[in-house]
Scaffold this motif. Structure first.
Motif, PDB file in Angstrom:
ATOM      1  N   LYS A  38      49.338   9.060  20.254  1.00 56.44           N
ATOM      2  CA  LYS A  38      47.516   9.670  20.091  1.00 56.44           C
ATOM      3  C   LYS A  38      46.760   9.181  21.142  1.00 56.44           C
ATOM      4  CE  LYS A  38      47.911   9.408  15.671  1.00 56.44           C
ATOM      5  NZ  LYS A  38      46.380   9.403  13.946  1.00 56.44           N
ATOM      6  N   ASP A  39      46.711   7.749  21.612  1.00 52.48           N
ATOM      7  CA  ASP A  39      46.914   6.868  22.873  1.00 52.48           C
ATOM      8  C   ASP A  39      47.174   7.591  23.861  1.00 52.48           C
ATOM      9  OD1 ASP A  39      46.227   4.880  24.191  1.00 52.48           O
ATOM     10  OD2 ASP A  39      47.727   3.721  22.880  1.00 52.48           O
ATOM     11  N   VAL A  40      46.165   8.335  24.570  1.00 48.80           N
ATOM     12  CA  VAL A  40      45.961   8.431  25.867  1.00 48.80           C
ATOM     13  C   VAL A  40      46.374   7.730  27.061  1.00 48.80           C
ATOM     14  CG1 VAL A  40      44.559  10.622  25.584  1.00 48.80           C
ATOM     15  CG2 VAL A  40      43.756   8.407  25.951  1.00 48.80           C
ATOM     16  N   ASN A  41      46.023   5.789  26.665  1.00 51.52           N
ATOM     17  CA  ASN A  41      45.954   5.477  27.128  1.00 51.52           C
ATOM     18  C   ASN A  41      47.759   5.068  27.896  1.00 51.52           C
ATOM     19  OD1 ASN A  41      45.714   2.796  29.577  1.00 51.52           O
ATOM     20  ND2 ASN A  41      45.472   1.562  28.358  1.00 51.52           N
ATOM     21  N   ARG A  42      48.346   5.128  28.392  1.00 51.43           N
ATOM     22  CA  ARG A  42      49.376   5.158  28.451  1.00 51.43           C
ATOM     23  C   ARG A  42      50.183   4.225  29.801  1.00 51.43           C
ATOM     24  NH1 ARG A  42      53.157  10.390  25.562  1.00 51.43           N
ATOM     25  NH2 ARG A  42      50.806  11.121  26.589  1.00 51.43           N
ATOM     26  N   PRO A  43      50.155   3.283  30.928  1.00 53.96           N
ATOM     27  CA  PRO A  43      50.106   3.057  31.777  1.00 53.96           C
ATOM     28  C   PRO A  43      51.261   2.694  32.741  1.00 53.96           C
ATOM     29  CG  PRO A  43      50.219   1.208  30.500  1.00 53.96           C
ATOM     30  CD  PRO A  43      49.939   2.634  29.649  1.00 53.96           C
ATOM     31  N   GLN A  44      52.782   2.993  31.353  1.00 58.92           N
ATOM     32  CA  GLN A  44      54.319   3.634  31.956  1.00 58.92           C
ATOM     33  C   GLN A  44      54.373   5.333  32.399  1.00 58.92           C
ATOM     34  OE1 GLN A  44      56.129   1.211  33.398  1.00 58.92           O
ATOM     35  NE2 GLN A  44      54.849   0.226  33.455  1.00 58.92           N
ATOM     36  N   LEU A  45      53.661   5.748  32.159  1.00 60.51           N
ATOM     37  CA  LEU A  45      53.413   7.131  31.614  1.00 60.51           C
ATOM     38  C   LEU A  45      52.534   7.367  33.292  1.00 60.51           C
ATOM     39  CD1 LEU A  45      54.206  10.400  31.031  1.00 60.51           C
ATOM     40  CD2 LEU A  45      52.434  10.204  30.058  1.00 60.51           C
ATOM     41  N   ASP A  46      51.933   6.674  33.339  1.00 63.77           N
ATOM     42  CA  ASP A  46      51.271   7.203  34.673  1.00 63.77           C
ATOM     43  C   ASP A  46      52.372   6.721  35.974  1.00 63.77           C
ATOM     44  OD1 ASP A  46      49.159   8.610  33.501  1.00 63.77           O
ATOM     45  OD2 ASP A  46      47.339   6.447  33.691  1.00 63.77           O
ATOM     46  N   ALA A  47      53.062   5.284  35.379  1.00 61.96           N
ATOM     47  CA  ALA A  47      53.762   4.731  37.015  1.00 61.96           C
ATOM     48  C   ALA A  47      54.826   6.046  37.461  1.00 61.96           C
ATOM     49  CB  ALA A  47      53.918   3.086  36.026  1.00 61.96           C
ATOM     50  N   MET A  48      55.273   6.532  35.761  1.00 65.47           N
ATOM     51  CA  MET A  48      56.282   7.481  36.402  1.00 65.47           C
ATOM     52  C   MET A  48      56.196   8.559  36.575  1.00 65.47           C
ATOM     53  SD  MET A  48      58.574   9.944  35.039  1.00 65.47           S
ATOM     54  CE  MET A  48      57.495  10.362  34.038  1.00 65.47           C
ATOM     55  N   LEU A  49      54.935   8.599  36.900  1.00 62.79           N
ATOM     56  CA  LEU A  49      54.438   9.942  37.201  1.00 62.79           C
ATOM     57  C   LEU A  49      53.505   9.397  38.605  1.00 62.79           C
ATOM     58  CD1 LEU A  49      52.213  11.477  34.409  1.00 62.79           C
ATOM     59  CD2 LEU A  49      54.765  12.564  35.554  1.00 62.79           C
ATOM     60  N   THR A  50      53.723   8.876  38.657  1.00 63.76           N
ATOM     61  CA  THR A  50      53.074   7.867  40.367  1.00 63.76           C
ATOM     62  C   THR A  50      53.850   7.957  41.368  1.00 63.76           C
ATOM     63  OG1 THR A  50      50.781   6.928  40.081  1.00 63.76           O
ATOM     64  CG2 THR A  50      51.660   6.398  42.033  1.00 63.76           C
ATOM     65  N   PHE A  51      55.433   7.583  40.406  1.00 57.91           N
ATOM     66  CA  PHE A  51      57.001   7.567  41.343  1.00 57.91           C
ATOM     67  C   PHE A  51      57.534   8.345  41.743  1.00 57.91           C
ATOM     68  CE2 PHE A  51      61.646   5.708  40.782  1.00 57.91           C
ATOM     69  CZ  PHE A  51      61.808   4.455  41.780  1.00 57.91           C
ATOM     70  N   ALA A  52      57.634   9.081  40.355  1.00 57.40           N
ATOM     71  CA  ALA A  52      58.436  10.428  41.066  1.00 57.40           C
ATOM     72  C   ALA A  52      58.136  11.346  41.856  1.00 57.40           C
ATOM     73  CB  ALA A  52      58.253  11.456  39.819  1.00 57.40           C
ATOM     74  N   ARG A  53      58.809  11.481  42.371  1.00 56.50           N
ATOM     75  CA  ARG A  53      59.065  13.054  43.896  1.00 56.50           C
ATOM     76  C   ARG A  53      59.470  13.622  43.559  1.00 56.50           C
ATOM     77  NH1 ARG A  53      55.782   9.379  44.397  1.00 56.50           N
ATOM     78  NH2 ARG A  53      55.528   7.443  46.525  1.00 56.50           N
ATOM     79  N   GLU A  54      58.927  14.829  45.021  1.00 59.18           N
ATOM     80  CA  GLU A  54      59.914  15.772  44.633  1.00 59.18           C
ATOM     81  C   GLU A  54      61.579  15.817  44.122  1.00 59.18           C
ATOM     82  OE1 GLU A  54      60.029  20.038  46.983  1.00 59.18           O
ATOM     83  OE2 GLU A  54      58.373  19.045  47.420  1.00 59.18           O
ATOM     84  N   GLY A  55      62.118  16.574  43.606  1.00 60.90           N
ATOM     85  CA  GLY A  55      63.339  16.472  43.623  1.00 60.90           C
ATOM     86  C   GLY A  55      64.279  15.622  43.153  1.00 60.90           C
TER      87      GLY A  55
END
Length: 81
Positions: A38-55
């Motif tokens: 339920k927690d929308v504050n998931r800093p590691q999800l945000d970090a993963m999405l920032t880290f991920a690149r095409e491919g």
């Protein structure tokens, strides 16, 4: 160019075992959140999405670890497209 295999783990409580979710997977990096779905504050999800690149390939144990429901998953995917 071959991308990285990136893992995302979310557990609801601090005493849950994070290791079993991606056990046996060969991953270049793993991001882990310890928060309720339920927690929308998931800093590691945000970090993963920032880290991920095409491919890159994102690996999760199940979709409920990534999103609360189908609408959340759609929003997540659409926000990164």
């Amino acid at each position: 160019m071959k991308g990285q295999r990136i893992g995302y783990v979310r557990v609801s409580t601090f005493d849950q075992n994070v290791d079993r979710q991606l056990e046996g997977q060969s991953l270049d990096r793993v991001f882990t959140d310890k928060a309720s779905g339920k927690d929308v504050n998931r800093p590691q999800l945000d970090a993963m999405l920032t880290f991920a690149r095409e491919g890159d390939t994102v690996v999760v144990h199940s979709m409920d670890r990534l999103a609360r429901n189908l609408d959340d998953l759609r929003k997540l995917v659409q926000s990164r497209a």
